[in-house]
Structures are given as structure tokens and as C-alpha cells.
Design an enzyme around this catalytic site. Structure first.
Site, PDB file in Angstrom:
ATOM      1  CG  ASP A  46      -7.602 -46.457  21.534  1.00  0.00           C
ATOM      2  OD1 ASP A  46      -8.159 -45.864  20.595  1.00  0.00           O
ATOM      3  OD2 ASP A  46      -6.442 -46.204  21.900  1.00  0.00           O
ATOM      4  N   GLY A  95       3.495 -41.742  16.528  1.00  0.00           N
ATOM      5  CA  GLY A  95       4.123 -41.537  15.240  1.00  0.00           C
ATOM      6  C   GLY A  95       5.306 -42.430  14.945  1.00  0.00           C
ATOM      7  CG  ASN A 118       3.173 -48.569  13.867  1.00  0.00           C
ATOM      8  OD1 ASN A 118       4.166 -49.056  14.394  1.00  0.00           O
ATOM      9  ND2 ASN A 118       2.583 -47.477  14.327  1.00  0.00           N
ATOM     10  CB  SER A 124      -1.769 -47.788  13.270  1.00  0.00           C
ATOM     11  OG  SER A 124      -1.941 -46.384  13.327  1.00  0.00           O
ATOM     12  CD  GLU A 129      -5.021 -44.916  14.193  1.00  0.00           C
ATOM     13  OE1 GLU A 129      -3.797 -45.170  14.164  1.00  0.00           O
ATOM     14  OE2 GLU A 129      -5.480 -43.909  14.766  1.00  0.00           O
TER      15      GLU A 129
END
Length: 325
Positions: free
Chosen positions: A40, A120, A156, A176, A209
Site C-alpha cells: 500500500d 476481515g 469499514n 473496503s 478498496e
């Protein structure tokens, strides 16, 4: 993103360049050297220095820097010892790892947003840190959580990314999976979100995302381009991550892909980077203006380590960005 395994061996700039089979006529990604392990990567240029803020396998917000954008040095992590409030959102994280930072400089103040969560989970938070005097000053101060989420929410609270519109107003995109990506206006003095949220991209089948929005003028019109990562980032050799884009004349959307399909529809988004033979699952993209884009991909020949890529953004005569590789 989950914990990243250590780099098993060095990856040379020559090997990176030779391994890429782009299948397109435009230039291959830049030749890079030095510290290339990343997840990222958020690329920012301040003065003559390039910076990357990243998810790493170590504690805190990872930092790299470069004088030319090609040779990269690993810097000192921000909050490398962790912050006590992070444990509320990821109590088992050792080291105190955070994800997907998004940073910006405005009026000599740097602001970095980042995510605290576990893989998750919707028990997530977007944290904010600021540095008076800019990135190079390194005077990072904790401003706590600015957006949080919990099980049952439609969103999220991860993958934050700041962006300014054509009038200089500051916004933050985030989100996301679940209902995908949202955008909200931000107060430029406090760097904290204010006002309503708008859902700008959604894919309940593959997930969407890691948003990044940039401005580009085409045929006299300023468009906002929403780049996003879709698919699974972290499923080993079966990872399906790829980078897509849509555009809008308004920063809050609606965004449409090249085929005119709304980014709120499953399966939308024009793909600009997908898996190759050696490097697979590209994603986590960011850009400097509308000129340079950074992302990562997994190396099939080095234990699927996530490797940094940078390339010039090329724009077609139709106003759409060309493939990244």
C-alpha cells in the site's frame, strides 16, 4: 492488509525490469533500487524529496524516502512503538502494525491518515497524525481516531486517502469491501472529517478498496479519476488484486468507467493493471498529481514478497489513463 513476511532475498532493479512483460507499447515501470519491499505505498513529493508511507511487517507507519524517486531508503517509522489506543481495534497485533496510510501537505503542515484493524474485521479505525513544518520536520503528533466502524456498519473504516478538489477543498476517501468506498469533506484546519458521506464505489462480489482520487483536465474539463484495488490482495498465488479506474466531473461522483458503467455497480471499473507472469496482484496505488503512480505487486519468484513499482501516468487522446505496465 495482514502481516507481511520478511524479504527473502534482494530484488535488483535489473531483475524487475527484465521480468516485466507488459504487452503494451508505452514505457515499462521505472528502474528502482534499494528498499523495495512494501504494501500500500502512498507516494508524496515534498520539495525535492520523494516519500512513501506504507504498510510494513514492522510496527507503526512505514516510511521510505528518495532524492530521485528511483533509489529508495527505509526511514524511521512513525509511532514505531505503537499507540495505546490502537489495541482497541487490533488487540492481538504484535508488532503494533497499522495499514494503508494516506498523506498530504497543506500550508506547511503534513497530515497522515492510517487504518487500525485486523484482517476481515469491521472493528476498525482511521487514525490521524500531523506534523507542523511538513513531512521532513517529522514532528508527528497523535490526533486519535477520526472515523471508526463496527460490525453491522455498511462501511469499514480503513484505507484512508486525502485529496483536494479544484477549489482547494479537502476531502477524505476511505472504505473496503462491505458497501465499498466513501468520501467526506474534511476541515483544512483540523484535518478532521465534517459533513455527510457519499458512497462512490461498491462491489459486493469481488470487493473494492484502496481508493485514490486525482484531478486531470481533458478537453477543457477537469475530471476526477477514482482509482481502486479490486479482488483479493492476500491469498498467496491465488490473489486476484487488480487496479481499476472510473471518472466524474464531481469529486463526490457519480463515477463511471470507460464503458459508462457506474462504479456503484458490481464488475465496474476500467482495468489499468492486472497480474503478469512473475509479478501478480497489483494494487495499493497512489499518485503524485496526474503524472506519476506507485503501486505494489507480489513477486512469484521471491516468496510472493510485495514489491514497489512506479511509473509515469500516460493519458490517451480519449482522456483515460493508459495501462501501468
Amino acid at each position: 492488509m495482514p502481516h507481511i513476511s520478511p524479504l527473502k532475498r534482494a530484488v535488483s532493479a535489473c531483475a524487475l525490469a527484465l521480468a516485466l512483460v507488459t504487452g503494451s507499447a508505452h514505457a515499462a515501470p521505472w528502474s528502482l533500487s534499494g528498499s523495495l519491499l512494501t504494501h500500500d505505498p502512498d507516494i508524496v513529493k515534498s520539495g525535492s524529496t520523494y516519500w512513501i508511507f506504507e504498510t510494513t511487517g514492522n510496527a507503526g507507519i512505514g516510511v521510505k524516502y528518495s532524492g530521485d524517486g528511483h533509489a529508495w531508503t527505509q526511514g524511521v517509522a512513525i509511532f514505531g512503538s505503537g499507540l495505546s489506543w490502537w489495541k482497541t481495534y487490533n488487540p492481538s497485533s504484535t508488532p503494533a502494525q497499522v495499514w494503508a496510510p494516506g498523506c498530504i501537505e497543506i500550508s506547511s503542515t503534513a497530515a497522515c491518515y492510517y487504518a487500525v484493524s485486523s484482517f476481515g474485521s469491521q472493528k476498525s479505525a482511521i487514525g490521524l497524525t500531523t506534523s507542523a513544518g511538513g513531512i521532513a520536520a517529522g514532528k508527528w503528533v497523535d490526533n486519535g481516531a477520526v472515523i471508526t466502524s463496527a460490525s453491522g456498519n455498511t462501511y469499514n473504516a480503513i484505507d484512508p486517502q486525502p485529496v483536494t478538489d479544484a477549489s482547494g477543498n479537502l476531502y477524505l476517501s476511505f472504505g473496503s469491501f462491505w458497501n465499498g468506498i466513501y468520501i467526506t469533506k474534511v476541515d483544512k484546519s483540523t484535518f478532521k472529517p465534517t459533513g455527510s458521506w457519499t458512497n462512490i464505489a461498491k462491489d459486493t462480489s469481488a470487493g473494492v478498496e484502496n481508493s485514490f482520487i486525482l484531478k486531470h483536465t481533458y478537453s477543457g474539463t477537469t475530471y476526477y479519476y477514482l482509482f481502486a484495488s479490486k479482488g483479493s490482495c492476500c491469498n498467496g498465488s491465488s490473489s486476484t488484486y487488480h487496479i481499476v479506474v472510473g471518472r466524474s466531473t464531481s469529486i463526490t461522483g457519480p463515477y463511471y468507467d470507460k464503458n459508462g458503467t457506474s462504479m456503484m455497480n458490481n464488475g465496474s471499473g476500467t482495468t489499468i493493471a492486472s497480474s503478469g507472469s512473475r509479478f501478480i496482484a497489483p494494487g495499493g496505488e497512489s499518485a503524485i498529481s496526474d503524472t506519476i503512480m506507485a503501486w505494489y505487486a507480489l513477486d512469484n519468484q521471491a516468496s510472493l514478497n510485495p514489491i514497489l513499482f512506479i511509473n509515469n501516468l500516460s493519458w490517451g487522446s480519449d482522456g483515460w489513463p493508459a495501462a501501468l505496465w
